[in-house]
Design an enzyme around this catalytic site. Structure first.
Site, PDB file in Angstrom:
ATOM      1  N   GLY A 221      39.920  58.253  37.280  1.00  0.00           N
ATOM      2  CA  GLY A 221      40.702  59.163  37.423  1.00  0.00           C
ATOM      3  C   GLY A 221      40.371  60.103  38.855  1.00  0.00           C
ATOM      4  O   GLY A 221      39.289  59.865  39.021  1.00  0.00           O
TER       5      GLY A 221
ATOM      6  N   GLN B 181      40.036  67.679  43.619  1.00  0.00           N
ATOM      7  CA  GLN B 181      38.877  66.790  44.131  1.00  0.00           C
ATOM      8  C   GLN B 181      39.170  66.421  45.639  1.00  0.00           C
ATOM      9  O   GLN B 181      38.325  65.770  46.274  1.00  0.00           O
ATOM     10  CB  GLN B 181      38.622  65.481  43.248  1.00  0.00           C
ATOM     11  CG  GLN B 181      38.084  65.964  42.034  1.00  0.00           C
ATOM     12  CD  GLN B 181      37.824  64.811  41.086  1.00  0.00           C
ATOM     13  OE1 GLN B 181      38.598  64.449  40.462  1.00  0.00           O
ATOM     14  NE2 GLN B 181      36.601  64.236  41.068  1.00  0.00           N
TER      15      GLN B 181
ATOM     16  N   CYS C 287      31.535  61.420  37.309  1.00  0.00           N
ATOM     17  CA  CYS C 287      32.643  62.407  38.311  1.00  0.00           C
ATOM     18  C   CYS C 287      32.428  61.891  39.754  1.00  0.00           C
ATOM     19  O   CYS C 287      31.489  61.831  40.113  1.00  0.00           O
ATOM     20  CB  CYS C 287      32.349  63.656  37.968  1.00  0.00           C
ATOM     21  SG  CYS C 287      33.778  64.722  38.690  1.00  0.00           S
ATOM     22  N   LEU C 288      33.613  61.553  40.461  1.00  0.00           N
ATOM     23  CA  LEU C 288      33.500  61.205  41.802  1.00  0.00           C
ATOM     24  C   LEU C 288      32.901  62.597  42.554  1.00  0.00           C
ATOM     25  O   LEU C 288      32.315  62.274  43.678  1.00  0.00           O
ATOM     26  CB  LEU C 288      34.877  60.691  42.391  1.00  0.00           C
ATOM     27  CG  LEU C 288      35.186  59.416  41.813  1.00  0.00           C
ATOM     28  CD1 LEU C 288      36.740  59.223  42.174  1.00  0.00           C
ATOM     29  CD2 LEU C 288      34.516  58.347  42.220  1.00  0.00           C
TER      30      LEU C 288
ATOM     31  N   HIS D 178      38.843  64.891  30.627  1.00  0.00           N
ATOM     32  CA  HIS D 178      37.843  64.972  31.947  1.00  0.00           C
ATOM     33  C   HIS D 178      38.870  65.637  33.049  1.00  0.00           C
ATOM     34  O   HIS D 178      38.530  66.501  33.762  1.00  0.00           O
ATOM     35  CB  HIS D 178      37.182  63.610  32.286  1.00  0.00           C
ATOM     36  CG  HIS D 178      36.303  63.887  33.422  1.00  0.00           C
ATOM     37  ND1 HIS D 178      34.869  63.824  33.282  1.00  0.00           N
ATOM     38  CD2 HIS D 178      36.740  64.008  34.816  1.00  0.00           C
ATOM     39  CE1 HIS D 178      34.381  64.009  34.453  1.00  0.00           C
ATOM     40  NE2 HIS D 178      35.297  64.094  35.377  1.00  0.00           N
ATOM     41  N   GLU D 179      39.763  64.696  33.386  1.00  0.00           N
ATOM     42  CA  GLU D 179      40.655  65.251  34.423  1.00  0.00           C
ATOM     43  C   GLU D 179      41.275  66.577  34.332  1.00  0.00           C
ATOM     44  O   GLU D 179      41.433  67.382  35.188  1.00  0.00           O
ATOM     45  CB  GLU D 179      41.501  64.156  35.088  1.00  0.00           C
ATOM     46  CG  GLU D 179      41.080  62.592  35.200  1.00  0.00           C
ATOM     47  CD  GLU D 179      40.128  63.022  36.250  1.00  0.00           C
ATOM     48  OE1 GLU D 179      40.096  63.735  37.170  1.00  0.00           O
ATOM     49  OE2 GLU D 179      39.231  62.076  36.118  1.00  0.00           O
TER      50      GLU D 179
ATOM     51  N   HIS E 249      39.270  69.488  35.144  1.00  0.00           N
ATOM     52  CA  HIS E 249      39.283  69.551  36.707  1.00  0.00           C
ATOM     53  C   HIS E 249      40.413  70.653  37.164  1.00  0.00           C
ATOM     54  O   HIS E 249      40.047  71.470  38.002  1.00  0.00           O
ATOM     55  CB  HIS E 249      39.601  68.340  37.445  1.00  0.00           C
ATOM     56  CG  HIS E 249      38.392  67.505  37.552  1.00  0.00           C
ATOM     57  ND1 HIS E 249      37.298  68.068  38.534  1.00  0.00           N
ATOM     58  CD2 HIS E 249      37.962  66.133  37.500  1.00  0.00           C
ATOM     59  CE1 HIS E 249      36.406  67.002  38.533  1.00  0.00           C
ATOM     60  NE2 HIS E 249      36.690  65.985  37.906  1.00  0.00           N
TER      61      HIS E 249
HETATM   62 NI    NI Z   1      35.633  64.242  37.522  1.00  0.00          NI
END
Ligand code: NI
Length: 188
Positions: free
Chosen positions: A44, A49, A100-101, A142-143, A146
């Site tokens: 995701g 991000q 998370c990236l 989760h996304e 963000h």
């Molecule tokens: Ni994330």
């Protein structure tokens, strides 16, 4: 185009993102976000991000399919969510290890409800209202966080957060090992 991924500590990750004006051509942006996500082996990626505070995220859970034999069916779980609204969340809370990236090399269990209903547009501005549960719901939650300026570490206990403080500080300075390009807010 592959964007660098914004690291923890950048203000863009803490902003409540804005809706995209309906009808805007987002096809290139969506394609770039998928490309960026795949390059970083993510499932995701949300627009903040890559430094864009707009309400858009992409998911592709199909790679999670073969990781575990008893994994749920992720077929077709490759989508772009534009101006999404989570309408309801229900069911039991359950623990799942999230990463998370934007917070590389940290994984922690987070507890969230098991099912949700979401309304969103795809990249052609078709409107959908759909139900998701299990891991799919988890990726969406989760996304979605963000674009609300929230991160999974916000759910951890004060003790856990304290234990991660040094690592998080290093991440914001770019002192972290990743195999994708990053943009760290406090890198000198
Ligand atoms: Ni994330």
């Amino acid at each position: 185009m592959i964007y660098p991924i914004v690291m923890y500590g950048d203000a863009v990750l803490r902003k409540k993102a804005s809706d995209i004006e309906q009808g805007t051509d987002v096809k290139q942006l969506v394609a770039d976000m998928f490309e960026t996500m795949y390059a970083a082996n993510g499932v995701g990626l949300a627009a903040p991000q890559i430094g864009k505070p707009v309400r858009l995220f992409v998911v592709d859970g199909t790679s999670m399919q073969d990781e575990e034999e008893d994994a749920e069916d992720m077929t077709g779980f490759k989508k772009a969510f534009i101006n999404p609204v989570i309408l309801t969340e229900e069911g039991e809370e359950w623990d799942f290890e999230e990463g998370c990236l934007s917070i590389p090399n940290i994984r922690e269990k987070v507890s969230r409800k098991e099912a949700l209903r979401i309304r969103y547009y795809d990249e052609d501005w078709n409107l959908y209202e759909e139900d998701f549960d299990g891991v799919k719901a988890r990726v969406i939650q989760h996304e979605y966080d963000h674009i609300e300026g929230k991160l999974f570490i916000d759910y951890l206990t004060p003790l856990k957060k304290r234990m991660l403080k040094g690592k998080l500080s290093d991440i914001s300075k770019g002192i972290v090992d990743t195999d994708y390009r990053i943009l760290a807010p406090l890198r000198k």
